[in-house]
Design an enzyme around this catalytic site. Structure first.
Site, short mmCIF file in Angstrom:
data_model
loop_
_atom_site.label_atom_id
_atom_site.label_comp_id
_atom_site.label_asym_id
_atom_site.label_seq_id
_atom_site.Cartn_x
_atom_site.Cartn_y
_atom_site.Cartn_z
N CYS A 94 -13.19 -4.63 -11.31
CA CYS A 94 -12.48 -3.61 -12.08
C CYS A 94 -13.33 -2.35 -12.27
CB CYS A 94 -12.04 -4.18 -13.44
SG CYS A 94 -11.28 -2.95 -14.48
N LYS A 123 -10.67 3.58 -8.89
CA LYS A 123 -9.34 3.89 -8.35
C LYS A 123 -8.63 4.91 -9.24
CE LYS A 123 -6.04 2.05 -9.95
NZ LYS A 123 -5.52 0.73 -9.78
N TYR A 166 0.22 -3.37 -4.47
CA TYR A 166 -0.40 -2.42 -5.40
C TYR A 166 -1.39 -1.49 -4.68
CZ TYR A 166 0.63 -5.09 -9.77
OH TYR A 166 1.19 -5.72 -10.84
N GLU A 169 -1.06 2.50 -4.02
CA GLU A 169 -1.93 3.37 -4.82
C GLU A 169 -2.81 4.24 -3.93
OE1 GLU A 169 -2.31 0.70 -8.90
OE2 GLU A 169 -3.93 0.59 -7.48
N HIS A 190 11.85 13.89 -29.48
CA HIS A 190 12.47 14.88 -28.60
C HIS A 190 11.63 16.14 -28.50
CE1 HIS A 190 15.78 16.77 -26.52
NE2 HIS A 190 15.66 17.82 -27.30
N GLU A 204 12.23 9.17 -24.70
CA GLU A 204 13.39 9.06 -25.59
C GLU A 204 14.60 8.44 -24.88
OE1 GLU A 204 15.39 12.80 -26.84
OE2 GLU A 204 14.06 13.80 -25.41
P1 NDP Z 1 -0.73 -7.60 -3.01
O1 NDP Z 1 -0.65 -9.07 -2.96
O2 NDP Z 1 -0.15 -6.85 -4.13
O3 NDP Z 1 -0.13 -7.01 -1.67
C1 NDP Z 1 -0.54 -7.46 -0.41
C2 NDP Z 1 0.33 -6.78 0.63
O4 NDP Z 1 -0.14 -7.11 1.92
C3 NDP Z 1 1.78 -7.24 0.55
O5 NDP Z 1 2.60 -6.14 0.76
C4 NDP Z 1 1.86 -8.25 1.69
O6 NDP Z 1 3.13 -8.36 2.24
C5 NDP Z 1 0.94 -7.62 2.70
N1 NDP Z 1 0.43 -8.59 3.66
C6 NDP Z 1 -0.12 -9.80 3.39
N2 NDP Z 1 -0.47 -10.41 4.52
C7 NDP Z 1 -0.15 -9.58 5.54
C8 NDP Z 1 -0.26 -9.66 6.95
N3 NDP Z 1 -0.78 -10.71 7.56
N4 NDP Z 1 0.20 -8.62 7.67
C9 NDP Z 1 0.74 -7.53 7.07
N5 NDP Z 1 0.86 -7.41 5.74
C10 NDP Z 1 0.42 -8.42 4.98
O7 NDP Z 1 -2.28 -7.31 -2.82
P2 NDP Z 1 -3.17 -6.04 -3.05
O8 NDP Z 1 -4.28 -6.20 -2.10
O9 NDP Z 1 -2.38 -4.79 -3.03
O10 NDP Z 1 -3.68 -6.27 -4.53
C11 NDP Z 1 -4.25 -7.53 -4.90
C12 NDP Z 1 -3.94 -7.83 -6.33
O11 NDP Z 1 -4.82 -7.08 -7.15
C13 NDP Z 1 -2.55 -7.46 -6.80
O12 NDP Z 1 -1.60 -8.43 -6.53
C14 NDP Z 1 -2.75 -7.24 -8.26
O13 NDP Z 1 -2.65 -8.48 -8.89
C15 NDP Z 1 -4.16 -6.71 -8.34
N6 NDP Z 1 -4.17 -5.25 -8.47
C16 NDP Z 1 -3.65 -4.69 -9.60
C17 NDP Z 1 -3.63 -3.34 -9.74
C18 NDP Z 1 -3.05 -2.74 -10.97
O14 NDP Z 1 -2.90 -3.44 -11.95
N7 NDP Z 1 -2.68 -1.46 -10.94
C19 NDP Z 1 -4.17 -2.44 -8.72
C20 NDP Z 1 -4.66 -3.13 -7.57
C21 NDP Z 1 -4.66 -4.47 -7.47
P3 NDP Z 1 4.24 -9.34 1.65
O15 NDP Z 1 4.70 -8.71 0.38
O16 NDP Z 1 5.28 -9.33 2.73
O17 NDP Z 1 3.59 -10.66 1.47
#
Ligand code: NDP
Length: 465
Positions: free
Chosen positions: A43, A51, A184, A188, A443, A448
């Protein structure tokens, strides 16, 4: 009780581990914490905090555009990546220092080095070359090692791709970037780079970004980020990356080729258990490779617990911190507490950002006993009135028609993360739509709208969500 060096040994000085260590030491126990990299964890060092600084740097370009609508002019507005990187790194170092100092103030011994299990009560601290520096024994051990980016290692050319960890330290800002993933981190970072003027393409294998979020949110955000200049390619696999004389050539599943300077994979994170020698302590994993724990964060081994992303429950910093507090109360205060994962608000710091809490419309339709009422509005924020921009805010309330409780709130638009923190109080408290409506508006604000949504969506004008 055997004579151990410590009452508690924590592996991993991220948000969860640090909180558990400090609380337990302040409670009069002998505590040590090991960290192989920098105190603060994902984090603080290579996640939420840097980030957010990048998001804030990037958003300035949009703010400048709005400002011009209000009569401001900027003749020579420029962004300097090295200046930003230096300022960010100074601040991250300061925060990491505060974390380390707070551990010291609480009386926690900080052990620099990689800790691996020798047995259920003994950890070995490794030197950089992998040899054992020393052994430490503890009555209880808490694993809080977090997660690591995952990439499809069998994809041809994957060695040319970076993950979010390198994106925080790129020596120069690329002109063109391709980001793979639709979660995410992908969304982002696409916003960050596009805002900084990088030609940005997002490629995702699914039908729309942010799987698991409300369908209206997904569709709305996809449209809005395209308005901010991100090229979004959906339903498409990334097949290979080749290095050329001028950049990185990406071959996509739809037959397209696309050359960029940087390719970033944001295809998920996995629990960081590699090399911990968990088998020596007898700690079991789930089928997905996370540490298996019960509702009190206890592993299958009596004196070992695990919290945070390494358990892959709800991978959010504030959740890890709450799990740490619940662990401390349960184990050291004789006050068993299991963290309640319901109605945890979350924000995606896309541009515009997203804030959600509670159930999506789909989830509500499956879990509410009767009908579900939907209240939805899309509008142009007042701030954009002079810009000619057609950007829209989305606000959606999901209401259990039987109990009239607001069970889900979904916002896409400026300040959505700030708004959702407050809306989460009402959702967590189980307030009804009538109680939301009885709250007088502030407002003129965007928020709101949340207390003035009177018209239910009729089935005929509902989205697929
Ligand atoms: P996520 O699990 O959110 O997203 C992973 C993405 O990668 C999904 O879209 C997934 O697709 C895709 N994916 C997985 N495997 C493959 C593959 N083999 N080929 C192509 N695409 C693939 O992970 P992130 O890395 O974005 O973030 C990890 C975690 O960290 C989040 O889930 C969250 O819990 C946390 N986080 C929180 C944040 C916040 O609170 N603002 C910011 C950043 C991270 P599909 O959906 O089809 O499986």
């Amino acid at each position: 009780m055997a004579d151990y060096d410590y009452d508690l040994f924590v592996i991993g000085a991220g948000s969860g581990g640090v909180r558990a260590a400090r609380l337990t030491s302040l409670g009069g126990k002998r505590v040590a914490i090991a960290e192989e990299y920098r105190v603060g964890g994902t984090c603080v060092i290579q996640g939420c905090v840097p980030k957010k600084f990048m998001v804030m740097a990037s958003e300035v370009s949009h703010d400048l555009h709005i400002a011009e609508g209000y009569g401001w002019s900027f003749d020579n507005a420029k962004f300097d990546w090295p200046t930003f990187l230096e300022a960010k790194d100074v601040e991250i170092a300061r925060l990491s220092g505060i974390y380390a100092a707070n551990l010291g103030k609480a009386g926690v011994d900080l052990v620099h080095g990689r800790a691996v299990f020798k047995d259920a009560h003994t950890v070995q601290i490794l030197k950089k070359d992998g040899s054992v520096d020393r052994e430490i024994t503890a009555d209880k051990i808490l694993i809080a090692t977090g997660g690591r980016p995952w990439v499809p290692e069998d994809m041809p050319g994957i060695e040319h791709a970076i993950t979010s960890e390198q994106a925080f330290h790129l020596p120069e800002l690329p002109k063109r970037i391709l980001i793979a993933g639709g979660g995410y981190i992908a969304v982002e970072f696409a916003g960050i780079f596009a805002g900084l003027g990088v030609e940005t393409t997002l490629i995702y294998r699914g039908p729309n970004i942010l799987r698991g979020f409300d369908d209206d949110v997904r569709a709305h955000l996809a449209g809005e980020i395209e308005k901010r200049g991100i090229k979004v390619i959906l339903g498409c696999q990334h097949e290979s990356i080749e290095k050329t004389g001028t950049g990185l050539l990406n071959r996509l599943g739809n037959g397209m080729t696309l050359e960029t300077d940087v390719v970033m994979f944001a295809t998920g994170r996995i629990p960081y258990v590699k090399g911990l020698n968990l088998e020596k302590a007898g700690v079991e994993l789930t089928e997905q490779g996370a540490i298996k724990v019960d509702g009190f964060s206890k592993t299958n081994v009596d004196n070992i617990w695990a919290i945070g992303d390494v358990t892959d429950r709800m991978n959010l910093t504030p959740v890890a911190i709450r799990e740490a507090v619940a662990f401390h109360q349960t184990v050291f205060r004789d006050n068993p507490q299991a963290f309640d994962y319901e109605a945890v608000a979350t924000a995606v710091f896309s541009q515009p950002p997203v804030g959600v809490v509670g159930l999506t419309e789909n989830e509500a339709r499956h879990s509410c006993p009767g009908e579900v009422d939907i209240y939805l509005t899309r509008f142009r924020p007042m701030k954009y009135a002079f810009t000619g921009s057609d950007e829209r805010v989305l606000m959606k309330l999901v209401v259990d028609a039987t109990s009239q409780k607001v069970v889900g709130v979904h916002i896409v638009g400026p300040e959505a993360p700030e708004m959702i923190q407050l809306a989460a109080i009402a959702v967590k408290a189980g307030l009804t739509k009538a109680q939301w409506d009885a709250t007088c508006a502030v407002h003129p604000t965007m928020a709101e709208e949340l207390v003035t949504l009177r018209e239910k969506q009729h089935p005929g004008n509902m989205s697929a969500g």
